[in-house]
Design a protein around this motif. Structure first.
Motif, short mmCIF file in Angstrom:
data_model
loop_
_atom_site.label_atom_id
_atom_site.label_comp_id
_atom_site.label_asym_id
_atom_site.label_seq_id
_atom_site.Cartn_x
_atom_site.Cartn_y
_atom_site.Cartn_z
N ASP A 168 0.86 -1.18 0.00
CA ASP A 168 0.00 0.00 0.00
C ASP A 168 0.89 1.23 0.00
O ASP A 168 1.74 1.41 0.89
N GLN A 169 0.69 2.07 -0.99
CA GLN A 169 1.53 3.25 -1.15
C GLN A 169 1.03 4.38 -0.26
O GLN A 169 -0.05 4.92 -0.47
N ARG A 170 1.84 4.74 0.73
CA ARG A 170 1.48 5.84 1.64
C ARG A 170 2.17 7.12 1.18
O ARG A 170 3.12 7.09 0.40
N TYR A 171 1.72 8.25 1.72
CA TYR A 171 2.21 9.55 1.28
C TYR A 171 2.84 10.32 2.43
O TYR A 171 2.41 10.21 3.59
N ARG A 248 7.75 5.74 -0.76
CA ARG A 248 8.89 5.03 -1.34
C ARG A 248 9.68 5.91 -2.30
O ARG A 248 10.90 5.80 -2.40
N LEU A 249 8.98 6.79 -3.01
CA LEU A 249 9.69 7.74 -3.87
C LEU A 249 10.47 8.72 -3.01
O LEU A 249 11.64 9.03 -3.31
N ALA A 250 9.87 9.22 -1.93
CA ALA A 250 10.57 10.15 -1.03
C ALA A 250 11.84 9.53 -0.47
O ALA A 250 12.89 10.19 -0.38
N SER A 251 11.78 8.26 -0.12
CA SER A 251 12.96 7.58 0.43
C SER A 251 14.08 7.49 -0.60
O SER A 251 15.26 7.57 -0.24
N GLN A 252 13.72 7.34 -1.88
CA GLN A 252 14.74 7.27 -2.94
C GLN A 252 15.35 8.64 -3.23
O GLN A 252 16.52 8.76 -3.58
N LEU A 253 14.55 9.71 -3.09
CA LEU A 253 15.02 11.05 -3.42
C LEU A 253 15.76 11.73 -2.28
O LEU A 253 16.55 12.65 -2.51
N ALA A 254 15.49 11.32 -1.03
CA ALA A 254 15.99 12.07 0.13
C ALA A 254 17.50 12.21 0.13
O ALA A 254 18.04 13.31 0.29
N LEU A 255 18.24 11.12 -0.03
CA LEU A 255 19.70 11.17 0.08
C LEU A 255 20.36 11.91 -1.08
O LEU A 255 21.12 12.86 -0.86
N PRO A 256 20.08 11.53 -2.35
CA PRO A 256 20.79 12.21 -3.44
C PRO A 256 20.46 13.69 -3.58
O PRO A 256 21.27 14.46 -4.10
N PHE A 257 19.27 14.11 -3.12
CA PHE A 257 18.88 15.52 -3.27
C PHE A 257 18.86 16.27 -1.94
O PHE A 257 18.38 17.41 -1.89
N SER A 258 19.37 15.66 -0.88
CA SER A 258 19.44 16.31 0.44
C SER A 258 18.07 16.81 0.89
O SER A 258 17.89 17.99 1.21
N LEU A 259 17.13 15.90 0.93
CA LEU A 259 15.75 16.25 1.28
C LEU A 259 15.35 15.57 2.59
O LEU A 259 15.95 14.56 3.00
#
Length: 315
Positions: A168-171, A248-259
């Motif tokens: 289940d995709q959460r936001y 899951r998208l946020a987890s992938q973007l957090a490190l490379p984009f410093s988020l």
């Protein structure tokens, strides 16, 4: 001469005679009488306009025409036999094929890195293609064999498809590190007052979340709207905008984009993400193997496969 003019059994007899060179041996192998073999050979001679075999010491000798014909007939019969008797046991290390998966741009970010890494180790001969599940008629593409699997929230895939629930995709809320919201509680008021980057992704699970917010009258300050997720990391990294995105998208973007990502101050509905395939590939061993890899990498729970039902038309 057309293929319809030749009996396949005559070609089998021709191949056996090329191998054995004795009518009696071929008759025994094919459970025929010697006159039966001679009659069949006579029929093939008339069809091809050549004697094919003449008497020789201890058996028959092929003519030059028969010698030229021998290899292509043998190859054709071997190909047909292999097609009718496929080998069992799919070996991913030896397999060479291209497989196509329908997914969104989010799916490419979330699924492809781990999937390609796994295939490079376990199935180096398998190449992947992706197609946007909103840019093609996915139902027809999968029914015709042009797309092997699909991943996402895809209610349009009804009768004739199998599906396996992955998660289940959460936001969550996503913004740059050092943002004013990073060290304060993310209240509903703070979320609404911040400037938002909104992704309008019609026909996807995220699009349904946007519809949910509108139906409930949840107001916010929208500063920028984009049609896909590919630019989200770049934009948030250099602005004070915030975005509501799949966890899951946020987890992938957090490190490379410093988020930084934070829980939302309201409970948004989760979108069920499924792996789907058409009934025509249910028994295909390569497809089954790839389904297992996707489930192993991304499924939250034990496999529960079910077949989708066709839409019931109201009279």
């Amino acid at each position: 001469m057309e293929l319809s003019d030749v009996d396949l059994n005559l070609l089998l007899l021709f191949q056996r005679l090329m191998q054995e060179r004795r009518v009696s041996t071929v008759a025994e192998q094919m459970n025929m009488s010697q006159p039966g073999v001679s009659n069949a050979l006579a029929k093939l001679r008339r069809r091809l306009g050549d004697p094919l075999f003449v008497r020789g010491p201890g058996g028959v000798v092929p003519t030059p025409f028969a010698l030229r014909l021998a290899e292509p007939v043998s190859q054709a019969l071997a190909t047909l036999h292999a097609a009718l008797n496929p080998e069992t046991g799919f070996d991913p290390l030896l397999a060479t094929r291209t497989m196509t998966i329908g997914m969104t741009d989010i799916g490419e970010v979330v699924f492809l890195p781990a999937l390609v890494e796994r295939l490079s180790r376990e199935a180096p001969g398998i190449a992947l293609n992706t197609v946007r599940d909103t840019s093609v008629n996915l139902s027809d593409e999968m029914a015709d064999g042009r797309v092997d699997l699909a991943i996402g929230l895809l209610p349009q895939l009804k009768g004739g498809f199998y599906q396996r629930r992955l998660f289940d995709q959460r936001y969550v809320c996503l913004f740059r590190r050092g943002h004013a919201l990073e060290d304060t509680p993310l209240t509903l008021a703070a979320w609404r007052e911040a400037e938002h980057l909104v992704v309008v992704s019609a026909g996807t699970g995220h699009g349904q979340v946007e519809d949910w917010l509108k139906r409930r009258g949840v107001q916010r300050q929208v500063r920028l709207t984009v049609p896909h997720f590919m630019s989200v990391g770049y934009i948030l990294q250099r602005t004070d905008l915030i975005a509501t995105v799949p966890e899951r998208l946020a987890s992938q973007l957090a490190l490379p984009f410093s988020l930084s990502l934070r829980a939302l101050p309201m409970a948004l509905p989760a979108a069920p993400i499924h792996l789907l395939w058409h009934a025509r590939v249910q028994q295909d061993e390569g497809n089954r193997w790839l389904r297992g890899v996707v489930s192993d990498l991304f499924a939250d729970t034990a496999p529960q496969v079910r077949k989708t039902r066709p839409v019931q038309k109201r009279s």
